[in-house]
Design a protein around this motif. Sequence first.
Motif, short mmCIF file in Angstrom:
data_model
loop_
_atom_site.label_atom_id
_atom_site.label_comp_id
_atom_site.label_asym_id
_atom_site.label_seq_id
_atom_site.Cartn_x
_atom_site.Cartn_y
_atom_site.Cartn_z
N ARG A 123 0.82 -1.22 0.00
CA ARG A 123 0.00 0.00 0.00
C ARG A 123 0.85 1.27 0.00
N ASP A 124 2.13 1.15 0.29
CA ASP A 124 3.00 2.32 0.43
C ASP A 124 3.40 2.86 -0.95
N PRO A 125 2.93 4.06 -1.32
CA PRO A 125 3.25 4.61 -2.64
C PRO A 125 4.71 5.02 -2.80
N ARG A 126 5.44 5.10 -1.70
CA ARG A 126 6.85 5.50 -1.76
C ARG A 126 7.77 4.34 -2.15
N ARG A 127 7.25 3.12 -2.17
CA ARG A 127 8.07 1.96 -2.52
C ARG A 127 8.32 1.95 -4.03
N ASN A 128 9.50 1.45 -4.43
CA ASN A 128 9.88 1.39 -5.83
C ASN A 128 9.24 0.15 -6.47
N ALA A 129 8.24 0.37 -7.30
CA ALA A 129 7.49 -0.72 -7.94
C ALA A 129 8.28 -1.41 -9.05
N GLU A 130 9.46 -0.88 -9.39
CA GLU A 130 10.28 -1.50 -10.42
C GLU A 130 11.16 -2.62 -9.87
N LEU A 131 11.22 -2.74 -8.54
CA LEU A 131 12.04 -3.76 -7.89
C LEU A 131 11.17 -4.73 -7.09
N ILE A 132 11.36 -6.02 -7.30
CA ILE A 132 10.67 -7.02 -6.49
C ILE A 132 11.72 -7.95 -5.91
N CYS A 133 11.67 -8.12 -4.62
CA CYS A 133 12.55 -9.03 -3.90
C CYS A 133 11.74 -10.30 -3.58
N VAL A 134 12.18 -11.43 -4.11
CA VAL A 134 11.49 -12.69 -3.91
C VAL A 134 12.09 -13.42 -2.71
N VAL A 135 11.23 -13.73 -1.74
CA VAL A 135 11.67 -14.43 -0.52
C VAL A 135 10.83 -15.69 -0.34
N GLU A 136 11.32 -16.56 0.53
CA GLU A 136 10.60 -17.81 0.78
C GLU A 136 9.41 -17.62 1.71
N ASP A 137 9.62 -16.92 2.82
CA ASP A 137 8.60 -16.79 3.85
C ASP A 137 8.40 -15.33 4.26
N ALA A 138 7.25 -15.08 4.88
CA ALA A 138 6.93 -13.72 5.34
C ALA A 138 7.94 -13.22 6.37
N LYS A 139 8.50 -14.10 7.16
CA LYS A 139 9.49 -13.66 8.16
C LYS A 139 10.77 -13.13 7.50
N ASP A 140 11.02 -13.54 6.25
CA ASP A 140 12.17 -13.03 5.51
C ASP A 140 11.98 -11.56 5.14
N VAL A 141 10.74 -11.16 4.90
CA VAL A 141 10.43 -9.75 4.61
C VAL A 141 10.85 -8.90 5.80
N SER A 142 10.49 -9.35 6.99
CA SER A 142 10.83 -8.62 8.21
C SER A 142 12.34 -8.49 8.37
N ALA A 143 13.07 -9.57 8.08
CA ALA A 143 14.53 -9.54 8.21
C ALA A 143 15.14 -8.52 7.25
N ILE A 144 14.66 -8.49 6.02
CA ILE A 144 15.20 -7.54 5.04
C ILE A 144 14.80 -6.11 5.39
N GLU A 145 13.58 -5.91 5.85
CA GLU A 145 13.12 -4.57 6.23
C GLU A 145 13.95 -3.99 7.37
#
Length: 197
Positions: free
Chosen positions: A72-94
């Motif tokens: 939902r965040d319009p400030r995120r770069n929509a040209e880049l997608i980071c593919v992760v295995e699990d939702a907890k990986d999103v938290s680690a990268i963030e």
Amino acid sequence: MYDGIVQELIDEFGRLPGIGPKSAQRIAFHILQTPSFDVARLSELLTEVRERVRFCEVCGNVSEQDRCAICRDPRRNAELICVVEDAKDVSAIERTREFRGLYHVLGGAISPIAGIGPDDLRIAQLMTRLADGTVQEVILATNPNLEGEATASYLSRLLTSMSITVSRLASGLPVGGDLEYADEVTLGRAFEGRRRL
């Protein structure tokens, strides 16, 4: 080892991932011996999580809404997608505060031994997201183990037909590590990923 309901509680905690028999016993006895422990609140939270939390319809991250906060965040770069295995990986990268693009959670990794193939993951949804041409780079951030490497290799082959840059997170020696304790694969990756100073 214990009578009745105490043993049932220990057994139930022991079914959670990463909780062995001793940890399960410690948690159970902490709850039993700590009068201030709010069991009712824990029970409420567990029920609420099951009722309210779902997976983002776009990326597969956990969310209380149809779309997660990152999507939902319009400030995120929509040209880049980071593919992760699990939702907890999103938290680690963030937590690194280095990545400002979007994510795609696969929901696991390819593992023939566990009977998990490409059709069991959210790969079709990823391909749908990439079809409109907005995404310029896909970063494969699967785990650096056998399953993660198989998944990254599969995705890399799948994405070569598209005009999208495909990259993989670097892997190698950890900061503060000693060469003598590094396994061959880790040391090999460190040599492959070396950079000019």
